[in-house]
Write an enzyme that holds these catalytic residues in place. Sequence first.
Site, PDB file in Angstrom:
ATOM      1  N   THR A  24      22.632 -11.684  -1.516  1.00  0.00           N
ATOM      2  CA  THR A  24      23.871 -11.248  -0.860  1.00  0.00           C
ATOM      3  C   THR A  24      23.614 -10.039   0.041  1.00  0.00           C
ATOM      4  O   THR A  24      22.872  -9.132  -0.326  1.00  0.00           O
ATOM      5  CB  THR A  24      24.923 -10.906  -1.936  1.00  0.00           C
ATOM      6  OG1 THR A  24      25.152 -12.084  -2.701  1.00  0.00           O
ATOM      7  CG2 THR A  24      26.227 -10.427  -1.329  1.00  0.00           C
TER       8      THR A  24
ATOM      9  N   GLN B 112       7.475   5.324   9.367  1.00  0.00           N
ATOM     10  CA  GLN B 112       7.596   6.749   9.708  1.00  0.00           C
ATOM     11  C   GLN B 112       7.765   6.979  11.212  1.00  0.00           C
ATOM     12  O   GLN B 112       7.901   8.132  11.631  1.00  0.00           O
ATOM     13  CB  GLN B 112       6.352   7.503   9.212  1.00  0.00           C
ATOM     14  CG  GLN B 112       6.250   7.578   7.709  1.00  0.00           C
ATOM     15  CD  GLN B 112       7.225   8.583   7.098  1.00  0.00           C
ATOM     16  OE1 GLN B 112       7.774   9.445   7.787  1.00  0.00           O
ATOM     17  NE2 GLN B 112       7.451   8.470   5.804  1.00  0.00           N
TER      18      GLN B 112
ATOM     19  N   CYS C 168       5.404   8.938  -3.837  1.00  0.00           N
ATOM     20  CA  CYS C 168       4.798   8.052  -4.841  1.00  0.00           C
ATOM     21  C   CYS C 168       3.631   8.733  -5.540  1.00  0.00           C
ATOM     22  O   CYS C 168       3.515   8.700  -6.754  1.00  0.00           O
ATOM     23  CB  CYS C 168       4.301   6.766  -4.196  1.00  0.00           C
ATOM     24  SG  CYS C 168       5.519   6.030  -3.144  1.00  0.00           S
TER      25      CYS C 168
ATOM     26  N   SER D 234      12.797   1.573   7.222  1.00  0.00           N
ATOM     27  CA  SER D 234      13.686   1.929   6.108  1.00  0.00           C
ATOM     28  C   SER D 234      14.696   2.924   6.662  1.00  0.00           C
ATOM     29  O   SER D 234      14.311   3.938   7.255  1.00  0.00           O
ATOM     30  CB  SER D 234      12.903   2.614   4.985  1.00  0.00           C
ATOM     31  OG  SER D 234      12.185   1.681   4.230  1.00  0.00           O
TER      32      SER D 234
ATOM     33  N   ASN E 253       2.512   8.749   6.731  1.00  0.00           N
ATOM     34  CA  ASN E 253       3.615   9.459   6.075  1.00  0.00           C
ATOM     35  C   ASN E 253       3.249  10.856   5.586  1.00  0.00           C
ATOM     36  O   ASN E 253       4.120  11.680   5.381  1.00  0.00           O
ATOM     37  CB  ASN E 253       4.186   8.632   4.917  1.00  0.00           C
ATOM     38  CG  ASN E 253       3.117   8.081   4.010  1.00  0.00           C
ATOM     39  OD1 ASN E 253       2.160   7.485   4.469  1.00  0.00           O
ATOM     40  ND2 ASN E 253       3.267   8.287   2.720  1.00  0.00           N
TER      41      ASN E 253
ATOM     42  N   HIS F   7      16.570   5.215   5.442  1.00  0.00           N
ATOM     43  CA  HIS F   7      16.623   6.622   5.014  1.00  0.00           C
ATOM     44  C   HIS F   7      15.620   7.500   5.750  1.00  0.00           C
ATOM     45  O   HIS F   7      15.695   8.716   5.664  1.00  0.00           O
ATOM     46  CB  HIS F   7      16.467   6.745   3.495  1.00  0.00           C
ATOM     47  CG  HIS F   7      15.104   6.406   2.980  1.00  0.00           C
ATOM     48  ND1 HIS F   7      14.656   5.122   2.813  1.00  0.00           N
ATOM     49  CD2 HIS F   7      14.080   7.197   2.595  1.00  0.00           C
ATOM     50  CE1 HIS F   7      13.427   5.145   2.340  1.00  0.00           C
ATOM     51  NE2 HIS F   7      13.057   6.384   2.208  1.00  0.00           N
TER      52      HIS F   7
ATOM     53  N   THR G 242       9.016  -1.277   1.538  1.00  0.00           N
ATOM     54  CA  THR G 242       8.186  -1.838   0.458  1.00  0.00           C
ATOM     55  C   THR G 242       8.362  -3.355   0.418  1.00  0.00           C
ATOM     56  O   THR G 242       7.388  -4.117   0.334  1.00  0.00           O
ATOM     57  CB  THR G 242       8.579  -1.223  -0.907  1.00  0.00           C
ATOM     58  OG1 THR G 242       8.414   0.186  -0.814  1.00  0.00           O
ATOM     59  CG2 THR G 242       7.733  -1.770  -2.028  1.00  0.00           C
TER      60      THR G 242
HETATM   61  N1  PLP Z   1       5.537   2.952   4.297  1.00  0.00           N
HETATM   62  C1  PLP Z   1       5.599   4.263   4.601  1.00  0.00           C
HETATM   63  C2  PLP Z   1       4.709   4.801   5.665  1.00  0.00           C
HETATM   64  C3  PLP Z   1       6.504   5.097   3.932  1.00  0.00           C
HETATM   65  O1  PLP Z   1       6.553   6.395   4.246  1.00  0.00           O
HETATM   66  C4  PLP Z   1       7.339   4.534   2.935  1.00  0.00           C
HETATM   67  C5  PLP Z   1       8.279   5.373   2.176  1.00  0.00           C
HETATM   68  O2  PLP Z   1       8.147   6.530   1.973  1.00  0.00           O
HETATM   69  C6  PLP Z   1       7.225   3.160   2.665  1.00  0.00           C
HETATM   70  C7  PLP Z   1       6.321   2.405   3.366  1.00  0.00           C
HETATM   71  C8  PLP Z   1       8.099   2.511   1.623  1.00  0.00           C
HETATM   72  O3  PLP Z   1       9.439   2.562   2.020  1.00  0.00           O
HETATM   73  P1  PLP Z   1      10.620   2.258   0.973  1.00  0.00           P
HETATM   74  O4  PLP Z   1      10.401   3.214  -0.164  1.00  0.00           O
HETATM   75  O5  PLP Z   1      11.852   2.553   1.760  1.00  0.00           O
HETATM   76  O6  PLP Z   1      10.521   0.858   0.565  1.00  0.00           O
END
Ligand code: PLP
Length: 355
Positions: free
Chosen positions: A220, A159, A306, A179, A131, A181, A52
């Site tokens: 930081t 993704q 989301c 990201s 996603n 995770h 994000t």
């Molecule tokens: N873009 C895609 C394709 C995602 O699947 C996600 C998170 O699910 C994001 C952006 C946003 O990632 P984050 O929530 O780690 O900032």
Amino acid sequence: MIPYFISSYANPSNINNILAVEISKHIEDARKKIALLVGADSQEIYFNSGSTEAINTVLKGVFYNYTAKGKKIITTAAEHTAVLQTCDYLRTQGAEIITIPIDKNGLIDLECLEAAIDNNTIAVCVMFANNETGILQDIRSISELAHRHGAIVFSDTTQAVGKIPINFREMGIDAACMSAHKFHGPKGVGAVYLSRKQPRVSILPLLHGGGQERGLRAGTYNVPGIIGLAKSLEIAVLQMHENTNHILQIKNYLESEMKAAFSATILGEEGLRTPNTVSVMFPTISNIDLLKKTKTKFALALGSACSARLGKTSHVIKAMGYTEAFAKHTCRISLSKYNTKEEATLFIEMLKTIL
Ligand code: PLP
């Protein structure tokens, strides 16, 4: 990661502290490792809180820094809300945002892109892997077209990184994101890639402050997170072949069973997709009812996390040309290396008692 929470606790920006200098070296090693794994130079990787933030950094940064060339940004209707909302914001700042449609296979029409792009276009923003559906866009062809008009190619690669082979430079991507995770790493940490070569992406920072990350991202360092990001990506890439085979076996089984037993439709089935994501439409039950009936045993998703929070039907499914009713019957199944064939069988058995 654990030592960086406890014993190796110094702040790496404190260059007069010998412990900090050591930690700073580990951060640079993490940067080099990540760069190597995604086809970039280490100086092109900037640590941050994840995609994000990366999306905001790139889109706002490009818009504010390239106004002399133009104000047009081209994107698609199937992007993550982080892209869509940032573009909505930039529209209020004077950006001309062109949203090109996608087809029933989830792909953008290159002719539409060609018709929309011109020499005032500063960026083309198309996600690599969706996603909700896992559908992969032909980023190489998109990039060739964009570069002919001198536009920067920003691909949301969240993704794809760690799940399928990726090489930013070879694919013609000028800016990208990840990201941790998404590949079993820690939450709330990631990186943005900004090309330093042909074209060099030069943007203004989103955050001002202590000058970390060569002035691009003040704040930081999240040291344990960064170490975890690099390690989890290394493991994901090392195990990619094995994990993909394992996940594909489960996915192929699930998809064929769901089609045969419940007349389910698998979205984007004909094209290229990530191995782990299945977007499936069951004609006889709404996604909300299915989630309610399965939630004690299985964690299905409506679409993105989301849209679930906002209680909306998937904009991705609707962007593919499906009706609202179809979208209300579609849910997402995400698989990982930790899933088993036995779980998939149990899932199908459970569906048989519901549908
Ligand atoms: N873009 C895609 C394709 C995602 O699947 C996600 C998170 O699910 C994001 C952006 C946003 O990632 P984050 O929530 O780690 O900032």
